[in-house]
Motif scaffolding. Structure first.
Motif, PDB file in Angstrom:
ATOM      1  N   GLY A   1      82.189 107.797 146.760  1.00 57.07           N
ATOM      2  CA  GLY A   1      81.233 108.893 146.742  1.00 57.07           C
ATOM      3  C   GLY A   1      80.997 109.463 148.132  1.00 57.07           C
ATOM      4  O   GLY A   1      80.913 110.684 148.322  1.00 57.07           O
ATOM      5  N   GLN A   2      80.917 108.585 149.142  1.00 59.16           N
ATOM      6  CA  GLN A   2      80.711 109.041 150.525  1.00 59.16           C
ATOM      7  C   GLN A   2      81.878 109.893 151.006  1.00 59.16           C
ATOM      8  O   GLN A   2      81.686 110.921 151.672  1.00 59.16           O
ATOM      9  N   LYS A   3      83.086 109.479 150.693  1.00 64.31           N
ATOM     10  CA  LYS A   3      84.257 110.237 151.150  1.00 64.31           C
ATOM     11  C   LYS A   3      84.352 111.584 150.432  1.00 64.31           C
ATOM     12  O   LYS A   3      84.714 112.601 151.051  1.00 64.31           O
ATOM     13  N   MET A   4      84.059 111.620 149.139  1.00 67.91           N
ATOM     14  CA  MET A   4      84.057 112.897 148.434  1.00 67.91           C
ATOM     15  C   MET A   4      82.972 113.811 148.990  1.00 67.91           C
ATOM     16  O   MET A   4      83.181 115.025 149.145  1.00 67.91           O
ATOM     17  N   ARG A   5      81.816 113.246 149.325  1.00 68.23           N
ATOM     18  CA  ARG A   5      80.733 114.030 149.921  1.00 68.23           C
ATOM     19  C   ARG A   5      81.182 114.638 151.248  1.00 68.23           C
ATOM     20  O   ARG A   5      80.903 115.799 151.535  1.00 68.23           O
ATOM     21  N   TRP A   6      81.881 113.839 152.064  1.00 63.78           N
ATOM     22  CA  TRP A   6      82.360 114.336 153.361  1.00 63.78           C
ATOM     23  C   TRP A   6      83.314 115.504 153.163  1.00 63.78           C
ATOM     24  O   TRP A   6      83.235 116.511 153.875  1.00 63.78           O
ATOM     25  N   ILE A   7      84.230 115.385 152.206  1.00 63.15           N
ATOM     26  CA  ILE A   7      85.175 116.470 151.924  1.00 63.15           C
ATOM     27  C   ILE A   7      84.431 117.750 151.555  1.00 63.15           C
ATOM     28  O   ILE A   7      84.743 118.845 152.047  1.00 63.15           O
ATOM     29  N   LEU A   8      83.437 117.624 150.690  1.00 60.85           N
ATOM     30  CA  LEU A   8      82.695 118.793 150.231  1.00 60.85           C
ATOM     31  C   LEU A   8      81.797 119.372 151.320  1.00 60.85           C
ATOM     32  O   LEU A   8      81.583 120.590 151.374  1.00 60.85           O
ATOM     33  N   ASP A   9      81.298 118.521 152.191  1.00 57.50           N
ATOM     34  CA  ASP A   9      80.418 118.970 153.269  1.00 57.50           C
ATOM     35  C   ASP A   9      81.168 119.576 154.446  1.00 57.50           C
ATOM     36  O   ASP A   9      80.575 120.296 155.264  1.00 57.50           O
ATOM     37  N   ASN A  10      82.441 119.268 154.567  1.00 57.58           N
ATOM     38  CA  ASN A  10      83.215 119.674 155.744  1.00 57.58           C
ATOM     39  C   ASN A  10      84.500 120.393 155.332  1.00 57.58           C
ATOM     40  O   ASN A  10      85.609 119.863 155.516  1.00 57.58           O
ATOM     41  N   PRO A  11      84.374 121.591 154.809  1.00 58.97           N
ATOM     42  CA  PRO A  11      85.567 122.290 154.290  1.00 58.97           C
ATOM     43  C   PRO A  11      86.610 122.598 155.367  1.00 58.97           C
ATOM     44  O   PRO A  11      87.809 122.528 155.087  1.00 58.97           O
ATOM     45  N   GLU A  12      86.193 122.938 156.577  1.00 59.99           N
ATOM     46  CA  GLU A  12      87.172 123.276 157.620  1.00 59.99           C
ATOM     47  C   GLU A  12      87.973 122.041 158.034  1.00 59.99           C
ATOM     48  O   GLU A  12      89.201 122.098 158.168  1.00 59.99           O
ATOM     49  N   GLN A  13      87.285 120.926 158.238  1.00 59.06           N
ATOM     50  CA  GLN A  13      87.994 119.688 158.575  1.00 59.06           C
ATOM     51  C   GLN A  13      88.869 119.219 157.410  1.00 59.06           C
ATOM     52  O   GLN A  13      89.957 118.668 157.628  1.00 59.06           O
ATOM     53  N   SER A  14      88.396 119.441 156.198  1.00 61.55           N
ATOM     54  CA  SER A  14      89.181 119.067 155.018  1.00 61.55           C
ATOM     55  C   SER A  14      90.460 119.899 154.937  1.00 61.55           C
ATOM     56  O   SER A  14      91.532 119.382 154.579  1.00 61.55           O
TER      57      SER A  14
END
Length: 402
Positions: free
Chosen positions: A347-360
Motif C-alpha cells: 500500500g505504501q509503494k502504491m501510494r508513493w506512485i500515485l503521489d509522485n507522478p513525475e518520479q513515477s
C-alpha cells in the motif's frame, strides 16, 4: 550408429509439454515458431484447446492431444501417450533433440529417450524449469494427500533429471534450484518467450502518465497473491478516488476467483475494480501502457514474464522479492520490491506512485530501458541456438564411440 547430424545440417527438435495451441496459431505463437524454425525442423507435442486431437503444420509440426476436462487425466495423457508419440517421431523423423518443458513433463521425454537408446538411437534430452517445480503446485491449489503427491513428484523429477543431458532455466532462482538437483551438467539461462515488440510499440509512444490505473495480469490462483493486492488497494482507495484496480487474467481456480470478488464487494471496491478475461497481447499492452503502475504480488514466481512486458510499456513495477522478479525489478530505480504478503508495504509503494507522478514517469522510462536490454527475440533465439549446438556436439561425441 546412424549419425543424423551428418545426414542433415538442420537439427530436428521435438518439444514435449502441456502447452495449448490453436490452429491457426495465435499471433504470439506464430511469431515464436516462425523465429525458432530457422534453427531446425521443429515438432511439438502438446494439447489442443478442445476435446479433439489435432495434427497440423505451421512453422512446426504440431501433434496435439485432446484437452480432457480434469488435470489428472491430462497428466495421464502426458505420461502414457506423449512418450509413444515422441518415440514414433524419433524413428519416423530422425528426431535428435527432445526438449521437455518441466521436470514432470520431462518423464514422457525421458521414457522416449530410454527406449530409443535401447533400440540403438541416441537422443539428447534438454530439461527445462520455468518455475519452482517443487512447491508451485502446492501454493497454486489445495492438494489432497500432499505427502503422497510430494513423494510421487520427487520420483518423477528425479527420473527426468537423471536422464537429461542439458538443462535450461529462466531466472537466477530457477537456476539455483536446478543446481541442487544437477551434478556436472550444463545449465543454460534465458527468459521465456514474449512478443515484446508489441509492448515496446506502446512504451515508445507513452506520454506523461495521467491515469491512476493499477494493473495486475496473470492467472487467478492463490500463488499470485492477488488477494493481498486487493487489501492493499482498499487501504489507499479513499485517498485516491480516481484510482482503479484492473485485474486481467483467466479464472484458473474458480473458488479463488469467487472469493476475490466476494472480498472486493465486502471492501466496497466493486465500482473501483475491473475484472478483464483473457485478452490478446496487443490489448494487454494497451492496458499496461495506460497504467500508472503494474503490480505482481506473487508468493512464488519462476520469472514473471509480465514484469518485463509491463516495463516495455514504460510502466514502473511493484513486485515481490521472490523467484525471478528481483532479476528485473531494481528497487527504487525501475520499480519497487516488497516482501511477499506485506500488504502495508504494498500500500505504501502504491501510494508513493500515485503521489509522485513525475518520479513515477522517470521510473517507467528506466523500466523501458531495462526491458530493451533484458529481452529480445534475437537473444531468445540465440539461447536455443547454443543449446542445440551443444546437443549436436554431444551427439557427435556419442557417434564416435560406435
Amino acid at each position: 550408429m546412424k549419425n543424423t547430424i551428418e545426414k542433415n545440417n538442420l537439427t530436428k527438435v521435438c518439444f514435449v509439454g502441456s502447452a495449448r495451441h490453436t490452429k491457426p496459431l495465435d499471433a504470439t505463437n506464430e511469431k515464436k515458431f516462425r523465429s525458432l524454425k530457422n534453427l531446425g525442423e521443429l515438432f511439438i507435442i502438446g494439447f489442443s484447446k478442445n476435446l479433439f486431437p489435432q495434427q497440423f503444420k505451421e512453422h512446426a509440426h504440431f501433434y496435439l492431444l485432446p484437452q480432457l476436462p480434469f488435470p489428472i487425466i491430462r497428466y495421464i495423457e502426458i505420461f502414457t501417450i506423449s512418450p509413444i508419440v515422441a518415440l514414433w517421431l524419433i524413428f519416423r523423423h530422425d528426431i535428435q533433440v527432445l526438449v521437455a518443458q518441466s521436470p514432470y513433463e520431462g518423464i514422457a521425454a525421458a521414457w522416449a529417450k530410454i527406449i530409443a537408446g535401447l533400440l540403438g538411437r541416441k537422443v539428447v534430452l534438454v530439461l527445462e524449469s520455468h518455475g519452482n517445480f517443487e512447491e508451485d503446485l502446492f501454493s497454486q491449489r489445495k492438494i489432497k494427500f500432499p505427502k503422497l503427491y510430494r513423494f510421487v513428484m520427487n520420483i518423477i523429477a528425479s527420473l527426468s533429471v537423471n536422464n537429461a543431458d542439458l538443462f535450461r532455466c529462466i531466472s537466477s532462482s530457477t537456476k539455483k534450484q536446478l543446481e541442487q538437483w544437477v551434478n556436472h551438467k550444463q545449465i543454460f539461462q534465458f527468459p521465456t518467450w514474449t512478443d515484446i515488440d508489441t509492448f515496446f510499440e506502446i512504451g515508445n509512444h507513452k506520454d506523461k502518465q495521467e491515469s491512476q490505473n493499477i494493473v495486475y495480469t496473470g492467472v487467478l490462483i492463490p500463488r499470485k497473491g492477488v488477494h493481498h493486492l486487493v487489501n492493499a488497494f482498499a487501504v489507499i482507495s479513499e485517498d485516491f478516488p480516481q484510482a482503479r484496480l484492473i485485474i486481467v487474467g483467466k479464472e484458473d481456480d474458480k473458488t479463488y476467483s469467487d472469493n476475490l470478488k466476494l472480498q472486493i464487494n465486502k471492501l466496497n471496491l466493486g465500482l473501483r475494480t475491473n475484472f478483464v478475461p483473457h485478452i490478446t497481447q496487443k490489448e494487454l499492452a494497451e492496458v499496461m501502457g495506460k497504467a500508472c503502475v503494474f503490480v505482481l504480488p506473487s508468493v512464488s514466481e519462476g520469472l514473471g514474464r509480465v514484469v518485463v512486458e509491463a516495463m516495455a510499456t514504460s510502466t514502473p513495477v511493484i513486485g515481490t522479492n521472490v523467484g525471478g522478479i528481483p532479476d528485473m525489478v531494481q528497487d527504487g530505480v525501475n520499480g519497487f520490491l516488497i516482501q511477499s504478503g506485506d500488504e502495508a508495504e504494498l500500500g505504501q509503494k502504491m501510494r508513493w506512485i500515485l503521489d509522485n507522478p513525475e518520479q513515477s514517469d522517470e521510473m517507467g522510462r528506466k523500466a523501458h530501458a531495462f526491458a530493451k536490454n533484458f529481452f529480445s527475440v534475437q537473444a531468445y533465439i540465440e539461447g536455443y541456438r547454443k543449446i542445440f549446438l551443444h546437443a549436436s556436439s554431444l551427439l557427435s561425441a556419442a557417434s564416435k564411440k560406435y
